[in-house]
Structure formats: C-alpha cells, structure tokens
Design a protein around this motif. Structure first.
Motif, PDB file in Angstrom:
ATOM      1  N   ALA A 533      23.568  23.328  70.183  1.00  0.00           N
ATOM      2  CA  ALA A 533      22.813  22.465  69.975  1.00  0.00           C
ATOM      3  C   ALA A 533      21.697  22.620  69.361  1.00  0.00           C
ATOM      4  O   ALA A 533      21.503  22.283  67.589  1.00  0.00           O
ATOM      5  N   PRO A 534      21.387  23.646  70.124  1.00  0.00           N
ATOM      6  CA  PRO A 534      20.094  24.035  68.703  1.00  0.00           C
ATOM      7  C   PRO A 534      19.981  24.099  67.261  1.00  0.00           C
ATOM      8  O   PRO A 534      20.019  23.646  66.300  1.00  0.00           O
ATOM      9  N   GLU A 535      21.956  24.897  67.103  1.00  0.00           N
ATOM     10  CA  GLU A 535      21.477  25.619  65.618  1.00  0.00           C
ATOM     11  C   GLU A 535      22.196  24.195  64.928  1.00  0.00           C
ATOM     12  O   GLU A 535      22.660  24.384  64.047  1.00  0.00           O
ATOM     13  N   TRP A 536      23.439  23.481  65.129  1.00  0.00           N
ATOM     14  CA  TRP A 536      24.077  22.182  65.094  1.00  0.00           C
ATOM     15  C   TRP A 536      22.599  21.137  64.181  1.00  0.00           C
ATOM     16  O   TRP A 536      22.822  20.748  63.036  1.00  0.00           O
ATOM     17  N   ALA A 537      21.653  21.197  65.708  1.00  0.00           N
ATOM     18  CA  ALA A 537      20.803  20.499  64.902  1.00  0.00           C
ATOM     19  C   ALA A 537      19.335  20.810  63.836  1.00  0.00           C
ATOM     20  O   ALA A 537      19.358  20.195  62.739  1.00  0.00           O
ATOM     21  N   LEU A 538      19.277  22.103  63.976  1.00  0.00           N
ATOM     22  CA  LEU A 538      19.154  22.388  62.833  1.00  0.00           C
ATOM     23  C   LEU A 538      19.883  22.803  61.751  1.00  0.00           C
ATOM     24  O   LEU A 538      18.797  22.306  60.302  1.00  0.00           O
ATOM     25  N   ALA A 539      20.306  22.857  61.350  1.00  0.00           N
ATOM     26  CA  ALA A 539      21.486  23.071  60.752  1.00  0.00           C
ATOM     27  C   ALA A 539      21.837  21.500  59.848  1.00  0.00           C
ATOM     28  O   ALA A 539      21.621  21.396  58.386  1.00  0.00           O
ATOM     29  N   ALA A 540      21.787  20.438  60.632  1.00  0.00           N
ATOM     30  CA  ALA A 540      22.349  19.415  59.737  1.00  0.00           C
ATOM     31  C   ALA A 540      20.715  19.051  59.524  1.00  0.00           C
ATOM     32  O   ALA A 540      20.728  18.029  58.721  1.00  0.00           O
TER      33      ALA A 540
END
Length: 559
Positions: A533-540
């Motif tokens: 989740a942190p990776e996808w949230a930061l990428a978004a």
C-alpha cells in the motif's frame, strides 16, 4: 520589491532562458538558434547536461562497495536542479543522462557475462528515468514540489521493478541506505518509503539551493541609493525557505534515529556453509562435482569441530544456491554425498540444488529441506528466474541472432508457491539469489521465523554486485524484523541481525563456516501489515501531482 526595478524580466534569467534571440530580445534566425543550441548542449544546455551526469555519478558512489551513502540524496538534488524549470521533454533527456551515468558504473558486474549485455541493460534501465525526468520537470512547478518529485522516484521504481519480464529492481535508492538513519523507516513502509525519504531529502536540498540563489539574486538586485532599512528585506525573506528546507531534511534524518528496531527473540543456533568454487581448468562436469564436494567437505568439517567442542552444535544448516548442480534425485552419487554430510552434522540442512522439472523439459532451482533421518522433503522452487540468464524469452528468434544464448539449452521453471518451510526448530522463508530485490517475494516469506537468501555469485565475484546484494539483505532484515542468513557459494555469505547489524560476514572465494546463535522473531512489522500500500499510494501521489501541474498550466494558458 528589488526585482521590480529590473528593466527587463529576461535579464534575471540564465543563458537561453526567456530570450529567443542572441541579444536584446530580437528573434534569432532558425540557423542561429540551432547553432546556439549546439553550443549549449542542445535544448538542455551543457551546464545542465553535465549537472545531470554528475547527479548519476553521485548516486553511484552512494552504493556498495563505495558506500558514500549521503551522496544518494545529493545526486537526487543535482538532478532536480538540472531538470527544474525545463520543459518536460528536456527534463526527460537530462534524467536519461543521469540514469546512464548511474547505471553503467553501478551495474559494472554484469560485464562479466559480456560488455554488450552490460551496456544494453544499463541503458535500458536508464530509459526508465525518461518519464521520471519529465514528471519532475512538470511537478516542480507546484508548491511543495520536493514532496511530489520524491513520490515520482517511487513511481519509477514501481514500474522498473515489474515491467517487463517481472522487472529488474536492482539499484533502487533505498538499497543505498541500508546502514543509515533512514534504514529504520523500512520497518514502517518498506523499501519504497526509504526511497521516498531519500529522494525527499534530495528535493529539500535542491529547495535550499534554490532559496539560497534567490536570496543572493535579491541582494544583488538591490536598487542603487535604496535605504539601509529597506534593501536587505527581500534577501532575508528568501532565507526563510532555505532554513525551512534544511530543517525539514534534518527532521527526516532525525526521525529515523527515533524508530525502534527490536532485535530480541527466541535463540536458535544456526550455521551457514560457503564451500567455495574450484579454480578454472576443470571440465564442466568436474566443476559441478567439485562445487558439491566443497560443500560436503565443509559440512563434514563443521560436524567434526562440533564433536571436538570447537563449535556449538547448530540446530539448522544452510547451503547456498547451486551447491549441487547435480540433480540429487537422479544422480545416486550426489544423493549419497549430500545425505552423508547431513547425517554427519545431524540436523536439517537447506540444500541448494538444480533438478529436472517433473516433465523433464526444464530445470528447477530448488532449496531442499534435507533431514538427517528422512532425507529430502519439502522444497522451494525459485519464482523469479533471470531472463536471458536462466530462461530465454523469444528463444526461437534470439538463438538464431546471438549464438551466446546457446549456453542456455533449457529454460528454468518458475516456482508457483512461497518458500516458507520448516527447517528444524524454525520456520524459514527462502528466497533465491536476486529475488531478495523484490518486495513481494520477500514479504511473502517473511511469515517465517528466519529469512534465508541462497545465492551463487561466483560469476560476479569481486565486483560491486555481491556487496550490493548484502546491502539489500540488511534492509530486508529491518523491513521485516527478521534475522537473515545469506549463503553464497563463493561469497559474500553473512548472518544479519533483525536490526540490520552484520553478525558475521565471509570474504570472497574462500571456504567459510559461520555458526551463530541468533534471535528468532515472530512479531510482524508495520511494513508487513501494510504490504504494498505505501508504494502504490506514493506512486499515485507523484502521478497526481504531475496531472495537477499539467492541468494548472493548461488552465493558465487559457486565461
């Protein structure tokens, strides 16, 4: 304000900024514009191009074996300064220059399998910086741009680590920060959070440089004859952002020192075997037999020292990847040699071996739990075989074009289940070789009490790749709060504590037996619970910033 006294706004800009002609704002001829562009290094200009190259070299120096870790955010800062204020297309080019200057030296170990493969892989990896540079150029127009540009680094690594052929997540920013104040953040958000914070510090350093430049320009632009009370004020106002950026960077660094990294747990005595590889000169079959014999002999030596009271008795033993290139299920001599060594040491051994797939058409890279009483039992098959190394995409076409690929006569099979297995008193999570670079694979097996990395670095020995792999293991230890056992045929083998400390480490190309009592932990970290989740949230977040900046620019053009 002092800037308002300038007769021409373009006078405050650098060469080539806001002035279409060579002087006085007069339009230049197309030929003159082209010649001017060539002298400046194209649209980017030579100063910015050289700054981008310096950014890539600075990031390279932050990685093992050089380990000048503070240079990673410095490199990010230099690239940000080179790209900021440029068009997206120019930003893409500058980032590609930085990427080439970074990946070519950081991946120099790949040259052992051919300089062409090394350069091609490096430039392909640098190509992922093209959208990164374009995105930074666009997002840097927004307030709070150090945050948005840092998030774009996470987005770049997300894509590079997945596409194509499962991706190649080597040399991520996080892997340069495996023994720094940023390392503890891995237990909160994994490698993506460490990458984000490394890039954020770089963005804040760039912000500080911009603020310092503005303060200097404001002082120089003070109108002649202005009052002593009035003139300094614009410069002092510009210093406030400088202080804020530096304070924010210091807060990020200081925050990492406050994060606890527990290293206690139930004690288990473990052994890691590094049998070493033979010298050149043997035939292919002789090489394979010699590697197996080396690991068998080292295990017998361990058993003898335990009986003599020179070493504590281990409760489990780990061999490296490819410890046996002879299939123990099909080769009686290999089976008997392994079984004899396991019986001698008297505890379960995780054996790295190459075996035929059940259909006989492919090869499986296995970690086999070998029990001293019942023999081979549970096993893990490597899920991420190396493209163009362990399997060949587009085989029919490529073997006709590149004869070197004939060295891969059969593809390696892809495993389908995780490497969580019972090994004596502990449940281990096994990953093989460069799988340690993949967040998903390591997170999946972190359900085990111990993490194991079985690897064979003999081809890349005495290059930058083995120490870089150890650095990844150190970050994974903190990320998941687990002891990690790294077993390599020729080095570097290591035992890493859950807080990232190196408890033992071998030299390369020597036999080595490591025995340690290590903590076995079952508690899950916040990073384990949050998953990807942190990776996808930061990428978004980064992508959203680019879209917002583009929308704002279009809206302003319409007004």
């Amino acid at each position: 304000m002092a800037q308002e006294t300038l007769p021409d706004r373009s006078a405050a800009k650098g060469p080539g900024e806001g002035r279409p002609g060579a002087s006085g704002g007069e339009p230049a001829s197309p030929r003159a514009a082209r010649l001017s562009g060539l002298r400046r290094g194209g649209r980017a200009g030579w100063p910015r191009t050289l700054l981008a190259a310096a950014a890539g070299l600075a990031m390279w120096l932050a990685f093992p074996p050089i380990d000048l870790t503070p240079l990673a955010p410095v490199g990010v800062a230099l690239l940000t300064l080179a790209v900021r204020g440029r068009a997206a297309r120019t930003g893409a080019w500058l980032a590609f220059v930085a990427g080439a200057a970074f990946f070519i030296p950081v991946l120099e170990g790949i040259s052992r399998i051919g300089p062409d493969g090394w350069i091609i892989l490096s430039l392909v990896q640098a190509a992922y910086f093209l959208p990164l540079g374009a995105g930074i150029a666009v997002a840097a127009r927004l307030p709070g741009w150090p945050v948005w540009t840092a998030a774009l680094w996470v987005a770049e690594e997300l894509i590079r680590g997945r596409v194509p052929f499962g991706g190649f997540p080597w040399a991520r920013l996080a892997f340069s920060q495996t023994a720094t104040p940023l390392t503890p953040y891995a237990s909160y958000g994994g490698a993506p959070l460490v990458t984000f914070l490394t890039a954020l510090i770089g963005g804040l350093l760039a912000c500080a440089a911009v603020a310092a430049h503005r303060a200097h320009r404001a002082r120089r632009a003070r109108p002649a004859g202005s009052g002593a009370d009035d003139a300094p004020r614009p410069a002092w106002r510009a210093l406030a952002p400088l202080a804020a950026c530096l304070a924010a960077a210091a807060a990020v660094v200081g925050g990492g020192t406050l994060i606890p990294t527990p290293a206690s747990g139930r004690p288990v005595t473990v052994a890691v075997i590094q049998g070493n590889v033979p010298r050149l000169g043997l035939d292919f079959l002789g090489q394979r037999k010699a590697v197996l014999n080396n690991h068998v002999a080292a295990t017998h030596e361990l058993a003898a020292k335990v009986r003599a009271g020179e070493l504590p008795r281990p409760e489990l033993v780990v061999w490296p990847e490819n410890a046996s290139d002879l299939d123990p299920y099909a080769e009686p001599d290999a089976y008997n040699a392994i079984d004899g060594a396991v019986k001698d040491v008297g505890v379960p051994v995780l054996v790295g071996a190459l075996t035929d797939s059940p259909d006989g058409e492919k090869v499986e890279n296995r970690g086999i739990v070998w029990d001293p009483r019942s023999g081979p039992g549970d096993y893990y098959v490597k899920r991420h075989p190396v493209p163009f190394g362990e399997y060949l995409p587009f085989r029919d076409l490529l073997t006709k074009l590149i004869t070197r690929f004939e060295r891969i006569p059969r593809d390696f099979a892809k495993g389908t289940r995780s490497g969580v297995m019972r090994l004596g008193p502990a449940t281990v999570g096994d990953v093989i070789c460069f799988e340690v670079a993949y967040d998903k694979e390591v997170r999946d097996v972190a359900r085990g009490d111990l993490l194991v990395v079985q690897t064979n670095n003999a081809t890349y020995g005495r290059t930058s790749l083995p120490p870089q792999q150890i650095a990844m293991s150190r970050l994974r230890a903190v990320e998941h709060g687990r002891t990690i056992l790294v077993a390599a045929t020729s080095g570097i083998s290591a035992i890493v504590a859950p807080d990232g400390r190196m408890l033992d480490e071998s030299r390369e190309f020597v036999p080595d037996v490591q025995v340690r009592t290590v903590p076995v932990r079952t508690q899950r970290t916040l990073s384990d619970r949050l998953g990807a989740a942190p990776e996808w949230a930061l990428a978004a977040l980064g992508l959203g910033a680019v879209l917002a900046a583009a929308w704002t620019a279009r809206k302003n053009e319409g007004n």
